[in-house]
Design a protein around this motif. Structure first.
Motif, PDB file in Angstrom:
ATOM      1  N   ALA A  34      -1.772  -4.777  22.049  1.00 13.76           N
ATOM      2  CA  ALA A  34      -1.167  -5.359  20.331  1.00 13.76           C
ATOM      3  C   ALA A  34      -0.305  -3.451  20.766  1.00 13.76           C
ATOM      4  CB  ALA A  34      -2.392  -5.212  19.553  1.00 13.76           C
ATOM      5  N   SER A  60       8.201  -2.803  19.379  1.00 16.12           N
ATOM      6  CA  SER A  60       9.220  -3.119  18.020  1.00 16.12           C
ATOM      7  C   SER A  60       8.462  -4.928  18.341  1.00 16.12           C
ATOM      8  CB  SER A  60      10.401  -3.448  17.945  1.00 16.12           C
ATOM      9  OG  SER A  60      10.167  -1.723  17.747  1.00 16.12           O
ATOM     10  N   ALA A  74       2.120  -8.201  18.546  1.00 16.99           N
ATOM     11  CA  ALA A  74       1.344  -7.315  18.272  1.00 16.99           C
ATOM     12  C   ALA A  74       0.108  -8.707  16.946  1.00 16.99           C
ATOM     13  CB  ALA A  74       2.166  -6.429  17.787  1.00 16.99           C
ATOM     14  N   ARG A  75       1.151  -9.001  15.893  1.00 12.46           N
ATOM     15  CA  ARG A  75      -0.086 -10.055  15.166  1.00 12.46           C
ATOM     16  C   ARG A  75      -1.141 -10.698  16.217  1.00 12.46           C
ATOM     17  NH1 ARG A  75       4.578  -9.302  11.987  1.00 12.46           N
ATOM     18  NH2 ARG A  75       5.427 -11.890  12.513  1.00 12.46           N
ATOM     19  N   ASP A  81       3.516  -3.050  19.513  1.00 14.16           N
ATOM     20  CA  ASP A  81       4.137  -2.240  18.806  1.00 14.16           C
ATOM     21  C   ASP A  81       5.205  -1.173  19.047  1.00 14.16           C
ATOM     22  OD1 ASP A  81       2.774  -3.693  16.279  1.00 14.16           O
ATOM     23  OD2 ASP A  81       0.872  -2.477  16.670  1.00 14.16           O
ATOM     24  N   ARG A  92       6.633  -7.260  17.125  1.00 16.39           N
ATOM     25  CA  ARG A  92       5.769  -7.316  15.681  1.00 16.39           C
ATOM     26  C   ARG A  92       4.742  -8.747  16.189  1.00 16.39           C
ATOM     27  NH1 ARG A  92       5.952  -2.102  15.278  1.00 16.39           N
ATOM     28  NH2 ARG A  92       7.675  -1.052  14.252  1.00 16.39           N
ATOM     29  N   GLY A  93       5.246  -9.958  16.489  1.00 11.27           N
ATOM     30  CA  GLY A  93       5.298 -11.191  16.488  1.00 11.27           C
ATOM     31  C   GLY A  93       3.661 -11.334  17.950  1.00 11.27           C
ATOM     32  N   ARG A 109      -3.599  -9.096  18.329  1.00 12.48           N
ATOM     33  CA  ARG A 109      -4.992  -8.382  17.017  1.00 12.48           C
ATOM     34  C   ARG A 109      -5.499 -10.073  16.228  1.00 12.48           C
ATOM     35  NH1 ARG A 109      -1.037  -4.835  16.230  1.00 12.48           N
ATOM     36  NH2 ARG A 109      -1.422  -2.774  16.453  1.00 12.48           N
ATOM     37  N   GLU A 124      -2.849  -2.917   3.895  1.00 10.19           N
ATOM     38  CA  GLU A 124      -2.747  -4.766   3.488  1.00 10.19           C
ATOM     39  C   GLU A 124      -2.229  -4.828   2.649  1.00 10.19           C
ATOM     40  OE1 GLU A 124      -2.181  -6.667   6.337  1.00 10.19           O
ATOM     41  OE2 GLU A 124      -3.298  -5.608   7.924  1.00 10.19           O
ATOM     42  N   GLY A 132       1.028   0.583   4.601  1.00 12.49           N
ATOM     43  CA  GLY A 132       1.119   0.259   6.361  1.00 12.49           C
ATOM     44  C   GLY A 132       0.424   1.827   6.576  1.00 12.49           C
TER      45      GLY A 132
END
Length: 312
Positions: free
Chosen positions: A69, A76, A81-82, A73, A78-79, A85, A277, A282
């Motif tokens: 993750a 870049s 990484a999310r 990040d 992000r999807g 996690r 959050e 952030g």
């Protein structure tokens, strides 16, 4: 939403989280002090004993997912990484669920609806209701995934207990090796050869046909070595014993962490992450650092075992 209303919403959220931080010391004493942790670990009597060794085996995969993750990040993505996690690699234990329930219902005072217990208190909504301009927006904000975000953060927080249990068990093997063998044994891989040698010596001494006294002299001149099969059996036995003890390691680790302020700092990091959050700043994220420390101890254990293998 206009800027003034957004500012009022953020201010109400910050007051709520500041109030949660003020409750951390009392919550830690009640939950992780000696009496509290004994009550908490009553829940470990059952399936947790079987889940503990599985979670020990899954811990490297958990670390790999979190490192992945971080790498995503950096790229870049992000999807990805999310998604990484959001993976709950470790099996949920009864102790972890009870810890999460107490954090949500008693510390954060948010609704909890899992299992046979429930809590309807919503201190975050109450904090926002104190701002008249926000009443029409409360439901919209809560529907934006606050509960899911809290659950995700709690998943990582609960995982730290597994890592701390591993480190507590490792400290036990380190102490045992220092006392019994005057050697560094940060894990079962480095402890097993020394223990296997003693078992092989005792077995040979018991089987010596001329008695124990002469057997001691003979084995002093011609020492026996443990077979690979015997060493492997000792490794498996130690791993199983250590994993079972890990289910109850918090009984020792929790009061120590309470006295050292570790629980307070970890919960404050969790609250910082939840506040970010909610407000969308952030700035902070909750990182389960204990998992990385546990893996470092694994590497030290493997290194000590390898050194003894080549010396032998």
């Amino acid at each position: 939403m206009d800027a003034e209303t957004e500012a009022a919403l953020v201010a109400a959220g910050r007051r709520y989280f500041a109030d949660r931080r003020a409750k951390v010391p009392g919550f830690v004493r009640r939950t992780f002090g000696l009496r509290g942790t004994l009550g908490l670990h009553r829940h470990a009597l059952g399936w947790d004993i079987l889940k503990a060794p599985i979670n020990v085996a899954l811990s490297p995969l958990f670390v790999a997912s979190r490192l992945g993750a971080l790498a995503a990040d950096g790229l870049s993505a992000r999807g990805i990484a999310r998604w990484l996690r959001a993976r709950r690699i470790l099996l949920p234990t009864a102790v972890a669920r009870e810890t999460e329930r107490r954090i949500v219902a008693d510390l954060l005072e948010l609704p909890w609806r899992q299992g046979g217990s429930g809590s309807s208190r919503d201190a975050l909504a109450e904090a926002m209701l104190a701002e008249p301009a926000l009443r029409a927006l409360i439901q919209r904000r809560l529907e934006a995934g606050v509960e899911a975000r809290v659950a995700a953060r709690l998943g990582d927080y609960s995982g730290t207990r597994s890592a701390v249990a591993e480190m507590t068990t490792a400290m036990g093997t380190l102490g045992a090796g220092a006392l019994a063998f005057n050697a560094l044994t940060p894990g079962v891989l480095s402890l097993a050869p020394a223990l296997s040698a003693i078992l092989a010596h005792q077995a040979a001494l018991a089987a010596f046909p001329l008695g124990g006294a002469l057997g001691s002299v003979w084995l002093g001149l011609f020492p026996v070595a443990a077979s690979p099969l015997q060493t492997g059996a000792v490794v498996v036995s130690l791993m199983m014993t250590g994993s079972i003890l890990a289910a109850f390691a918090g009984v020792v680790a929790d009061p120590i962490q309470t006295r050292l302020g570790i629980h307070d700092r970890r919960l404050n990091r969790l609250i910082d992450a939840l506040e970010d959050e909610f407000t969308g700043s952030g700035r902070h994220g909750f990182v389960a650092r204990e998992h990385y420390l546990a893996r470092m101890m694994d590497l030290a254990d493997a290194g000590m075992a390898t050194l003894r293998l080549f010396r032998g």
